[in-house]
Enzyme design. Structure first.
Site, PDB file in Angstrom:
ATOM      1  N   GLY A   9      27.614  47.554  34.159  1.00  0.00           N
ATOM      2  CA  GLY A   9      28.889  47.202  33.536  1.00  0.00           C
ATOM      3  C   GLY A   9      28.701  46.434  32.238  1.00  0.00           C
ATOM      4  O   GLY A   9      29.454  45.516  31.947  1.00  0.00           O
ATOM      5  N   ASN A  11      29.073  47.523  29.181  1.00  0.00           N
ATOM      6  CA  ASN A  11      29.694  48.095  27.976  1.00  0.00           C
ATOM      7  C   ASN A  11      31.015  47.428  27.582  1.00  0.00           C
ATOM      8  O   ASN A  11      31.631  47.808  26.587  1.00  0.00           O
ATOM      9  CB  ASN A  11      29.860  49.618  28.103  1.00  0.00           C
ATOM     10  CG  ASN A  11      30.906  50.024  29.128  1.00  0.00           C
ATOM     11  OD1 ASN A  11      31.641  49.184  29.641  1.00  0.00           O
ATOM     12  ND2 ASN A  11      30.962  51.310  29.426  1.00  0.00           N
ATOM     13  N   SER A  12      31.437  46.436  28.372  1.00  0.00           N
ATOM     14  CA  SER A  12      32.667  45.719  27.982  1.00  0.00           C
ATOM     15  C   SER A  12      32.682  44.351  28.642  1.00  0.00           C
ATOM     16  O   SER A  12      31.824  44.036  29.473  1.00  0.00           O
ATOM     17  CB  SER A  12      33.914  46.522  28.382  1.00  0.00           C
ATOM     18  OG  SER A  12      34.049  46.511  29.784  1.00  0.00           O
ATOM     19  N   GLY A  13      33.633  43.537  28.233  1.00  0.00           N
ATOM     20  CA  GLY A  13      33.897  42.256  28.885  1.00  0.00           C
ATOM     21  C   GLY A  13      32.690  41.340  29.007  1.00  0.00           C
ATOM     22  O   GLY A  13      31.889  41.177  28.080  1.00  0.00           O
ATOM     23  N   GLY A  15      29.949  41.570  30.848  1.00  0.00           N
ATOM     24  CA  GLY A  15      28.638  42.220  30.807  1.00  0.00           C
ATOM     25  C   GLY A  15      28.174  42.473  29.385  1.00  0.00           C
ATOM     26  O   GLY A  15      27.001  42.314  29.062  1.00  0.00           O
ATOM     27  N   SER A 138      33.088  35.960  42.232  1.00  0.00           N
ATOM     28  CA  SER A 138      34.372  35.439  41.722  1.00  0.00           C
ATOM     29  C   SER A 138      34.917  34.389  42.675  1.00  0.00           C
ATOM     30  O   SER A 138      34.658  34.435  43.890  1.00  0.00           O
ATOM     31  CB  SER A 138      35.387  36.580  41.623  1.00  0.00           C
ATOM     32  OG  SER A 138      36.679  36.053  41.377  1.00  0.00           O
ATOM     33  N   TYR A 164      40.007  43.498  46.561  1.00  0.00           N
ATOM     34  CA  TYR A 164      39.160  42.916  45.504  1.00  0.00           C
ATOM     35  C   TYR A 164      38.445  41.678  46.038  1.00  0.00           C
ATOM     36  O   TYR A 164      37.239  41.513  45.866  1.00  0.00           O
ATOM     37  CB  TYR A 164      40.025  42.569  44.281  1.00  0.00           C
ATOM     38  CG  TYR A 164      39.236  41.947  43.142  1.00  0.00           C
ATOM     39  CD1 TYR A 164      38.480  42.736  42.273  1.00  0.00           C
ATOM     40  CD2 TYR A 164      39.244  40.572  42.929  1.00  0.00           C
ATOM     41  CE1 TYR A 164      37.748  42.174  41.236  1.00  0.00           C
ATOM     42  CE2 TYR A 164      38.523  40.000  41.891  1.00  0.00           C
ATOM     43  CZ  TYR A 164      37.776  40.792  41.044  1.00  0.00           C
ATOM     44  OH  TYR A 164      37.053  40.235  40.018  1.00  0.00           O
TER      45      TYR A 164
HETATM   46  N1  LIG Z   1      37.622  39.025  34.155  1.00  0.00           N
HETATM   47  C1  LIG Z   1      37.709  38.084  35.091  1.00  0.00           C
HETATM   48  O1  LIG Z   1      38.640  37.227  35.077  1.00  0.00           O
HETATM   49  C2  LIG Z   1      36.729  38.017  36.197  1.00  0.00           C
HETATM   50  C3  LIG Z   1      36.735  36.902  37.069  1.00  0.00           C
HETATM   51  C4  LIG Z   1      35.812  36.850  38.100  1.00  0.00           C
HETATM   52  C5  LIG Z   1      34.868  37.853  38.250  1.00  0.00           C
HETATM   53  N2  LIG Z   1      34.886  38.922  37.409  1.00  0.00           N
HETATM   54  C6  LIG Z   1      33.885  39.981  37.606  1.00  0.00           C
HETATM   55  O2  LIG Z   1      33.210  40.193  36.388  1.00  0.00           O
HETATM   56  C7  LIG Z   1      32.622  41.506  36.387  1.00  0.00           C
HETATM   57  C8  LIG Z   1      32.830  42.153  35.035  1.00  0.00           C
HETATM   58  O3  LIG Z   1      34.208  42.374  34.837  1.00  0.00           O
HETATM   59  P1  LIG Z   1      34.949  42.187  33.436  1.00  0.00           P
HETATM   60  O4  LIG Z   1      36.013  41.188  33.665  1.00  0.00           O
HETATM   61  O5  LIG Z   1      33.958  41.971  32.356  1.00  0.00           O
HETATM   62  O6  LIG Z   1      35.697  43.590  33.336  1.00  0.00           O
HETATM   63  P2  LIG Z   1      35.509  44.858  32.372  1.00  0.00           P
HETATM   64  O7  LIG Z   1      35.487  44.462  30.958  1.00  0.00           O
HETATM   65  O8  LIG Z   1      36.535  45.822  32.837  1.00  0.00           O
HETATM   66  O9  LIG Z   1      34.067  45.372  32.754  1.00  0.00           O
HETATM   67  C9  LIG Z   1      33.816  46.091  33.933  1.00  0.00           C
HETATM   68  C10 LIG Z   1      32.563  46.907  33.720  1.00  0.00           C
HETATM   69  O10 LIG Z   1      32.245  47.574  34.943  1.00  0.00           O
HETATM   70  C11 LIG Z   1      31.949  48.942  34.635  1.00  0.00           C
HETATM   71  N3  LIG Z   1      32.249  49.758  35.812  1.00  0.00           N
HETATM   72  C12 LIG Z   1      33.429  49.906  36.468  1.00  0.00           C
HETATM   73  N4  LIG Z   1      33.319  50.802  37.455  1.00  0.00           N
HETATM   74  C13 LIG Z   1      32.020  51.227  37.454  1.00  0.00           C
HETATM   75  C14 LIG Z   1      31.284  52.165  38.223  1.00  0.00           C
HETATM   76  N5  LIG Z   1      31.866  52.883  39.198  1.00  0.00           N
HETATM   77  N6  LIG Z   1      29.979  52.335  37.941  1.00  0.00           N
HETATM   78  C15 LIG Z   1      29.390  51.657  36.934  1.00  0.00           C
HETATM   79  N7  LIG Z   1      30.024  50.762  36.151  1.00  0.00           N
HETATM   80  C16 LIG Z   1      31.341  50.562  36.411  1.00  0.00           C
HETATM   81  C17 LIG Z   1      32.840  49.276  33.429  1.00  0.00           C
HETATM   82  O11 LIG Z   1      32.331  50.358  32.652  1.00  0.00           O
HETATM   83  P3  LIG Z   1      32.810  51.895  32.841  1.00  0.00           P
HETATM   84  O12 LIG Z   1      34.294  51.869  32.932  1.00  0.00           O
HETATM   85  O13 LIG Z   1      32.247  52.616  31.669  1.00  0.00           O
HETATM   86  O14 LIG Z   1      32.184  52.348  34.116  1.00  0.00           O
HETATM   87  C18 LIG Z   1      32.702  47.970  32.647  1.00  0.00           C
HETATM   88  O15 LIG Z   1      31.530  47.978  31.859  1.00  0.00           O
HETATM   89  C19 LIG Z   1      33.269  42.226  37.570  1.00  0.00           C
HETATM   90  O16 LIG Z   1      32.360  42.261  38.644  1.00  0.00           O
HETATM   91  C20 LIG Z   1      34.445  41.349  37.939  1.00  0.00           C
HETATM   92  O17 LIG Z   1      34.806  41.466  39.299  1.00  0.00           O
HETATM   93  C21 LIG Z   1      35.786  39.034  36.389  1.00  0.00           C
END
Ligand SMILES: NC(=O)c1ccc[n+]([C@@H]2O[C@H](COP(=O)([O-])OP(=O)(O)OC[C@H]3O[C@@H](n4cnc5c(N)ncnc54)[C@H](OP(=O)(O)O)[C@@H]3O)[C@@H](O)[C@H]2O)c1
Length: 279
Positions: A9, A11-13, A15, A138, A164
């Protein structure tokens, strides 16, 4: 010497921020997600921002266990020793959906996909000196409950937030049990809560909830900080099986610290993976 780092993951956010900082540090970074074009574009942006850094984009769908196995085989061939594995990919789907393999989407991708990937990359981790596994969990784990009966029973009445939270609790319990299993082998496993971060992951949250949370979100750079720290700080090398917030090990929920539950989840995951991958 440059370390080899794999980020799911990336490619965005959060990660992508971790990838940018670690690559800029001189590490050799692979980012892996479903959307290869988006990953290549992210890698290119990072190269443009930081000069000639070593970052590679690869395709991986954690929701497809055969794809996980194929991807892991490529990694084993390419990088015999993996210094840091960051299990970060995630998604929030409103209205419970199922993967082709029958698993509920969030537990299937975030827990089962990452579990399988780690299993398949065990030899690469063992070959590195003091490899680190870093898992993006999380604070949502605190409202999660492990209910194996729901793993493959998508149910319209079952709240997406519960699914989730269950997956993020599973991430935490996986980290604890992995840490126990690797013991003092030199490998460490820790997880973190990044904060409430403004990323695309919340696109399917109902609008009123998004609005409510809107003012409290931090940016991805801040959200990535603890993950980066766990991946590279010398002090973090002493951590094993911790849940970390703002660079500090903190208490999780009771369920998140329940090692008997962690062991049961591990066994149940192995049992189901054996069935799902038997062909
Ligand atoms: N944002 C928050 O407030 C928050 C808070 C607590 C924890 N988190 C955790 O942080 C992590 C990153 O999330 P983010 O907030 O940075 O969101 P995000 O920007 O939507 O990033 C999610 C990443 O996961 C990848 N992904 C999704 N489904 C996938 C699959 N089936 N196989 C491989 N890659 C996959 C997406 O790329 P593709 O779509 O190209 O697959 C994307 O790179 C997650 O585990 C999330 O639960 C986030």
């Amino acid at each position: 010497m440059a370390r080899h780092i794999l980020i799911t993951g990336g490619n965005s956010g959060i990660g992508r921020e971790m990838a940018a900082t670690l690559a800029a540090d001189g590490d050799q970074v692979i980012i892996a997600s479903r959307d290869l074009a988006r990953s290549q574009a992210a890698a290119e942006t990072i190269r443009q921002a930081h000069g000639d850094v070593a970052i590679q984009a690869m395709a991986l769908d954690l929701g497809d266990l055969d794809d996980v196995d194929r991807f892991a085989a490529r990694i084993r061939e390419q990088i015999p020793a993996l210094d840091v594995l960051i299990l970060n990919a995630g998604l929030y789907t409103h209205g419970t959906r199922a993967l082709d393999n029958g698993l509920e989407t969030m537990i299937g991708v975030m827990h089962f996909g990452h579990f399988r990937l780690t299993q398949q990359l065990q030899s690469c981790l063992a070959s590195a000196e003091n490899a680190r596994v870093v898992v993006t969990s999380s604070v949502a784990h605190k409202i999660g409950r492990i209910r194996p009966a729901t793993f493959d029973q998508p149910n319209r009445h079952w709240m997406a937030l519960q699914a989730y939270a269950q997956a993020k609790l599973a991430n935490l319990l996986f980290t604890r049990e992995l840490a126990r299993r690797v013991g003092d082998s030199g490998i460490t496993a820790n997880c973190f809560h990044p904060g409430a971060v403004a990323t695309g992951i919340w696109a399917e949250l109902p609008r009123p909830v998004r609005k409510l949370l809107g003012n409290t979100f931090i940016d991805s750079k801040r959200g990535a900080d603890t993950g980066i720290w766990l991946a590279r700080a010398p002090e973090a090398a002493a951590f094993q099986g911790e849940y970390v917030v703002d660079r500090q090990p903190v208490a999780s929920s009771r369920a998140g610290a329940d090692m008997a539950l962690a062991a049961r989840l591990w066994q149940e995951t192995e049992r189901r993976l054996a069935v799902l991958t038997a062909h």
